[in-house]
Design a protein around this motif. Structure first.
Motif, PDB file in Angstrom:
ATOM      1  N   UNK A 164       0.754  -1.162   0.006  1.00  0.00           N
ATOM      2  CA  UNK A 164      -0.081  -0.131   0.099  1.00  0.00           C
ATOM      3  C   UNK A 164       0.609   1.367   0.008  1.00  0.00           C
ATOM      4  N   UNK A 165       0.372   2.314  -0.656  1.00  0.00           N
ATOM      5  CA  UNK A 165       1.133   3.619  -0.621  1.00  0.00           C
ATOM      6  C   UNK A 165       1.604   4.228   0.785  1.00  0.00           C
ATOM      7  N   UNK A 166       0.877   4.140   1.736  1.00  0.00           N
ATOM      8  CA  UNK A 166       1.146   4.511   3.212  1.00  0.00           C
ATOM      9  C   UNK A 166       2.135   3.588   3.768  1.00  0.00           C
ATOM     10  N   UNK A 167       2.338   2.343   2.954  1.00  0.00           N
ATOM     11  CA  UNK A 167       3.729   1.410   3.697  1.00  0.00           C
ATOM     12  C   UNK A 167       4.886   1.692   3.075  1.00  0.00           C
ATOM     13  N   UNK A 168       4.860   2.572   2.061  1.00  0.00           N
ATOM     14  CA  UNK A 168       6.167   2.466   0.930  1.00  0.00           C
ATOM     15  C   UNK A 168       7.151   3.565   1.777  1.00  0.00           C
ATOM     16  N   UNK A 169       8.481   3.157   1.748  1.00  0.00           N
ATOM     17  CA  UNK A 169       9.454   4.110   1.895  1.00  0.00           C
ATOM     18  C   UNK A 169       9.571   5.479   1.228  1.00  0.00           C
ATOM     19  N   UNK A 170       9.787   6.563   2.097  1.00  0.00           N
ATOM     20  CA  UNK A 170       9.775   7.766   1.429  1.00  0.00           C
ATOM     21  C   UNK A 170      11.104   7.884   0.320  1.00  0.00           C
ATOM     22  N   UNK A 171      10.724   8.714  -0.541  1.00  0.00           N
ATOM     23  CA  UNK A 171      11.893   9.025  -1.549  1.00  0.00           C
ATOM     24  C   UNK A 171      12.946   9.905  -0.773  1.00  0.00           C
ATOM     25  N   UNK A 172      14.214   9.528  -1.249  1.00  0.00           N
ATOM     26  CA  UNK A 172      15.293  10.156  -0.589  1.00  0.00           C
ATOM     27  C   UNK A 172      15.114  11.815  -1.377  1.00  0.00           C
ATOM     28  N   UNK A 173      15.749  12.996  -0.594  1.00  0.00           N
ATOM     29  CA  UNK A 173      15.282  14.278  -1.122  1.00  0.00           C
ATOM     30  C   UNK A 173      16.434  14.285  -2.382  1.00  0.00           C
ATOM     31  N   UNK A 174      16.112  15.057  -3.404  1.00  0.00           N
ATOM     32  CA  UNK A 174      16.968  15.430  -4.654  1.00  0.00           C
ATOM     33  C   UNK A 174      18.253  15.221  -4.274  1.00  0.00           C
TER      34      UNK A 174
END
Length: 143
Positions: free
Chosen positions: A111-121
């Motif tokens: 699920x999207x809410x369980x996905x790791x966040x992208x690292x900042x640019x």
């Protein structure tokens, strides 16, 4: 309208994100139109949700380290005549916060809410830590 769902998949034999990128640059890992793809035996039952903005999250050495947007699912027939699914992705790997993930077979929905966040640019091009250190840090919650 379908909601979004992601896939999570082990990148077997890959040592790091650069290794996955190198494999995807290989012509054998690409569609006829040059896009990276991964062929799997099972066709996702939640196809509409995957194609509604889903990504494939890659597990490397026990840690989710990167993702790619899924563009389409193509049918492929193997030499054995068995129907397979080619998960076709947008080129380029997006690094994410290192997140431990136990081994499993095939792929799993996420699920999207369980996905790791992208690292900042600013951190997308950082040199990666050794896999063992990345996993140890992720295990204790340091991303």
């Amino acid at each position: 309208m379908a909601t979004c769902v992601n896939l999570v998949k082990l990148s077997v034999g890959t040592e790091d994100v650069a290794g996955l990128a190198a494999w995807q640059a290989n012509r054998r890992a690409q569609t006829d139109d040059g896009l990276p793809r991964h062929v799997t035996r099972m066709w996702p039952k939640r196809e509409a949700e995957i194609l509604n903005g889903g990504s494939i999250y890659w597990v490397i050495k026990g840690v989710i380290l990167c993702r790619q947007l899924i563009l389409r699912l193509d049918e492929r027939l193997g030499e054995d005549g068995i129907r397979r699914c080619a998960i076709v992705c947008k080129p380029g790997l997006i690094r994410v916060a290192a997140t431990p993930k136990r081994a499993f077979q095939g792929w799993r929905y996420m699920a999207p809410e369980d996905a790791p966040v992208d690292l900042p640019d600013g951190r997308q091009e950082e040199e990666a830590l050794p896999p063992e250190l990345t996993k140890a840090l992720a295990d204790i919650g340091v991303r």
